[in-house]
Motif scaffolding. Structure first.
Motif, short mmCIF file in Angstrom:
data_model
loop_
_atom_site.label_atom_id
_atom_site.label_comp_id
_atom_site.label_asym_id
_atom_site.label_seq_id
_atom_site.Cartn_x
_atom_site.Cartn_y
_atom_site.Cartn_z
N PRO A 119 0.78 39.21 -8.01
CA PRO A 119 1.37 38.87 -6.71
C PRO A 119 2.88 39.09 -6.61
O PRO A 119 3.39 39.40 -5.55
CB PRO A 119 1.03 37.38 -6.56
CG PRO A 119 0.75 36.89 -7.94
CD PRO A 119 0.26 38.04 -8.73
N GLU A 120 3.59 38.92 -7.74
CA GLU A 120 5.04 39.11 -7.72
C GLU A 120 5.35 40.56 -8.07
O GLU A 120 4.80 41.07 -9.06
CB GLU A 120 5.72 38.22 -8.78
CG GLU A 120 5.36 36.76 -8.71
CD GLU A 120 6.21 36.02 -7.69
OE1 GLU A 120 7.36 36.44 -7.48
OE2 GLU A 120 5.70 35.04 -7.10
N PHE A 121 6.26 41.19 -7.33
CA PHE A 121 6.58 42.58 -7.65
C PHE A 121 7.24 42.66 -9.03
O PHE A 121 8.19 41.93 -9.32
CB PHE A 121 7.51 43.18 -6.59
CG PHE A 121 7.80 44.63 -6.84
CD1 PHE A 121 6.82 45.60 -6.60
CD2 PHE A 121 9.02 45.04 -7.35
CE1 PHE A 121 7.07 46.94 -6.86
CE2 PHE A 121 9.28 46.38 -7.61
CZ PHE A 121 8.30 47.33 -7.35
N ILE A 122 6.72 43.55 -9.86
CA ILE A 122 7.26 43.72 -11.22
C ILE A 122 8.28 44.85 -11.18
O ILE A 122 7.96 45.95 -10.71
CB ILE A 122 6.11 44.03 -12.21
CG1 ILE A 122 5.17 42.82 -12.28
CG2 ILE A 122 6.65 44.38 -13.59
CD1 ILE A 122 3.81 43.12 -12.82
N PRO A 123 9.50 44.59 -11.65
CA PRO A 123 10.54 45.61 -11.56
C PRO A 123 10.10 46.93 -12.22
O PRO A 123 9.47 46.91 -13.27
CB PRO A 123 11.73 45.00 -12.32
CG PRO A 123 11.46 43.53 -12.33
CD PRO A 123 9.98 43.35 -12.27
N VAL A 152 -1.47 48.17 -1.42
CA VAL A 152 -1.15 47.74 -2.79
C VAL A 152 0.36 47.78 -3.00
O VAL A 152 0.89 48.72 -3.59
CB VAL A 152 -1.87 48.64 -3.84
CG1 VAL A 152 -1.70 48.05 -5.24
CG2 VAL A 152 -3.34 48.82 -3.53
N PRO A 153 1.05 46.74 -2.53
CA PRO A 153 2.53 46.74 -2.61
C PRO A 153 3.06 46.83 -4.04
O PRO A 153 4.14 47.36 -4.26
CB PRO A 153 2.94 45.42 -1.93
CG PRO A 153 1.68 44.64 -1.72
CD PRO A 153 0.53 45.57 -1.79
N GLY A 204 -4.79 42.27 -21.72
CA GLY A 204 -5.95 41.79 -20.96
C GLY A 204 -5.66 41.52 -19.49
O GLY A 204 -6.35 40.74 -18.83
N LEU A 205 -4.62 42.18 -18.97
CA LEU A 205 -4.23 41.93 -17.58
C LEU A 205 -5.23 42.53 -16.59
O LEU A 205 -5.99 43.43 -16.93
CB LEU A 205 -2.86 42.57 -17.32
CG LEU A 205 -1.62 41.70 -17.57
CD1 LEU A 205 -1.64 41.09 -18.95
CD2 LEU A 205 -0.36 42.51 -17.36
N GLY A 206 -5.14 42.06 -15.35
CA GLY A 206 -5.90 42.70 -14.27
C GLY A 206 -6.81 41.77 -13.52
O GLY A 206 -6.71 40.55 -13.61
N THR A 223 1.85 36.81 -13.92
CA THR A 223 1.69 35.39 -13.60
C THR A 223 0.21 35.03 -13.53
O THR A 223 -0.17 33.90 -13.75
CB THR A 223 2.37 35.03 -12.25
OG1 THR A 223 1.88 35.92 -11.25
CG2 THR A 223 3.87 35.12 -12.32
N LEU A 224 -0.63 36.06 -13.27
CA LEU A 224 -2.07 35.83 -13.15
C LEU A 224 -2.74 35.46 -14.47
O LEU A 224 -3.67 34.66 -14.50
CB LEU A 224 -2.77 37.11 -12.62
CG LEU A 224 -2.71 37.41 -11.13
CD1 LEU A 224 -3.45 38.70 -10.85
CD2 LEU A 224 -3.30 36.27 -10.33
N ILE A 225 -2.26 36.06 -15.56
CA ILE A 225 -2.93 35.93 -16.86
C ILE A 225 -3.05 34.46 -17.26
O ILE A 225 -4.00 34.04 -17.91
CB ILE A 225 -2.20 36.74 -17.95
CG1 ILE A 225 -3.03 36.82 -19.23
CG2 ILE A 225 -0.82 36.17 -18.30
CD1 ILE A 225 -3.91 38.01 -19.31
N HIS A 226 -2.11 33.65 -16.80
CA HIS A 226 -2.09 32.26 -17.21
C HIS A 226 -3.11 31.40 -16.45
O HIS A 226 -3.35 30.26 -16.78
CB HIS A 226 -0.67 31.69 -17.07
CG HIS A 226 0.34 32.54 -17.76
ND1 HIS A 226 0.40 32.67 -19.13
CD2 HIS A 226 1.29 33.39 -17.28
CE1 HIS A 226 1.35 33.53 -19.47
NE2 HIS A 226 1.91 33.99 -18.37
N GLN A 227 -3.71 32.02 -15.42
CA GLN A 227 -4.68 31.27 -14.62
C GLN A 227 -6.11 31.65 -14.99
O GLN A 227 -7.05 31.21 -14.37
CB GLN A 227 -4.49 31.58 -13.13
CG GLN A 227 -3.09 31.27 -12.62
CD GLN A 227 -2.82 31.96 -11.29
OE1 GLN A 227 -3.71 32.44 -10.65
NE2 GLN A 227 -1.55 32.03 -10.92
#
Ligand code: MG
Length: 293
Positions: free
Chosen positions: A24-28, A58-59, A238-240, A287-291
């Motif tokens: 959700p947060e734009f990654i530099p 897909v921003p 394991g992102l995504g 930030t998603l991986i932690h959820q």
């Protein structure tokens, strides 16, 4: 005891695109570039770096051009990008990519939600992409999503995936990746479906694309490996997930997959320490991986 073990398998790294896309947060941009360079240094030879999708949809991937321009291109490494249409293909070619990736679902509902097209419309679009890509000397790899089940439609008949795979092969895709979009496969279907489809394909190779489900994804990879699959998709760290598939977990964690194959004596060409390092870095971007599980 496994039979007919190959000396090596090919790992297809999807982290920079499939892994980062739903964040959700734009990654530099410079952090995306650093991740891709770390993957190159770790020995990854096939890396999906971004997607040329309209930034409204897909921003996170709106810096596709800058990413392609900023990465260090390792010798013998194939960098590719997801393209949803001819416009995307044009941009990818403009950025010097020699390979693109297409995607469609076997499920009408998921395809509509993900791509805003019917399956028949997707097939026509992908055929056009293949034709234009061939004219420009660009190779096409194709994903089929929701092969093992759809969060909206439930169980998917494997015949549907076979039908789509045969069409994609006839368009010219050199490799077809069977996607378990929301982690609904079982080791039995992870064996049976690629075995059945692999027996029918004449030119295209098969890849397995499993998503995390409390570790079951590794059982699926092993089952697909026994069925003859030799290409495995994974995301470092394991992102995504999938923004249009509720409950979608991250991609299979590349470093664990690599470790599994190495312990079996099957090479990947990837340095385990370095891919672990890339995985740890990837997780700091998320930030998603932690959820998730
Ligand atoms: Mg995925």
């Amino acid at each position: 005891m496994l039979e007919n073990m190959p000396e090596s398998v090919s790992v297809f790294e999807v982290g920079p695109r499939d892994g980062l896309q739903p964040e959700p947060e734009f990654i530099p941009t410079e952090k995306k570039i650093r991740l891709i360079d770390m993957l190159t240094d770790a020995g990854c030879r096939r890396i999906e770096v971004t997607s040329f999708v309209h930034p409204k949809w897909v921003p996170q991937m709106r810096d596709a051009r800058e990413v392609c321009a900023g990465i260090r291109r390792g010798e013998g490494v194939v960098y590719n990008a997801l393209v949803p249409n001819l416009k995307g293909l044009e941009l990818a070619i403009d950025c010097g990519l020699k390979e693109v990736v297409t995607i469609m679902s076997t499920s009408e509902s998921h395809n509509k939600k993900n791509l805003n097209m019917s399956c028949a419309e997707s097939l026509r679009e992908i055929e056009a992409i293949n034709r234009a890509a061939a004219q420009n000397g660009v190779r096409v790899r194709s994903y089929i999503a929701t092969v093992f089940g759809c969060p909206m439609e439930g169980e998917m008949p494997p015949e549907k995936a076979l039908e789509v795979a045969l069409a994609l092969e006839s368009f010219g895709a050199y490799e077809i990746s069977l996607g378990d979009t929301t982690g609904m496969a079982s080791p039995l279907s992870a064996y049976g479906v690629p075995k059945m489809i692999g027996a029918r394909l004449k030119r295209a190779g098969l890849a397995a694309h499993f998503h995390r489900f409390f570790g079951l994804e590794h059982a699926h990879n092993l089952a697909a490996f026994q069925a003859g699959v030799r290409v495995f998709d994974g995301a470092a760290g394991g992102l995504g997930g999938c923004p249009y598939a509720p409950g979608a977990k991250g991609n299979c964690q590349t470093e664990v997959m690599v470790e599994m194959f190495h312990r079996m004596g099957v090479g990947t060409g990837i340095d385990l320490e370095k891919i672990r390092e890339a995985g740890r870095f990837a997780q700091t971007l998320s930030t998603l991986i932690h959820q998730k599980c």
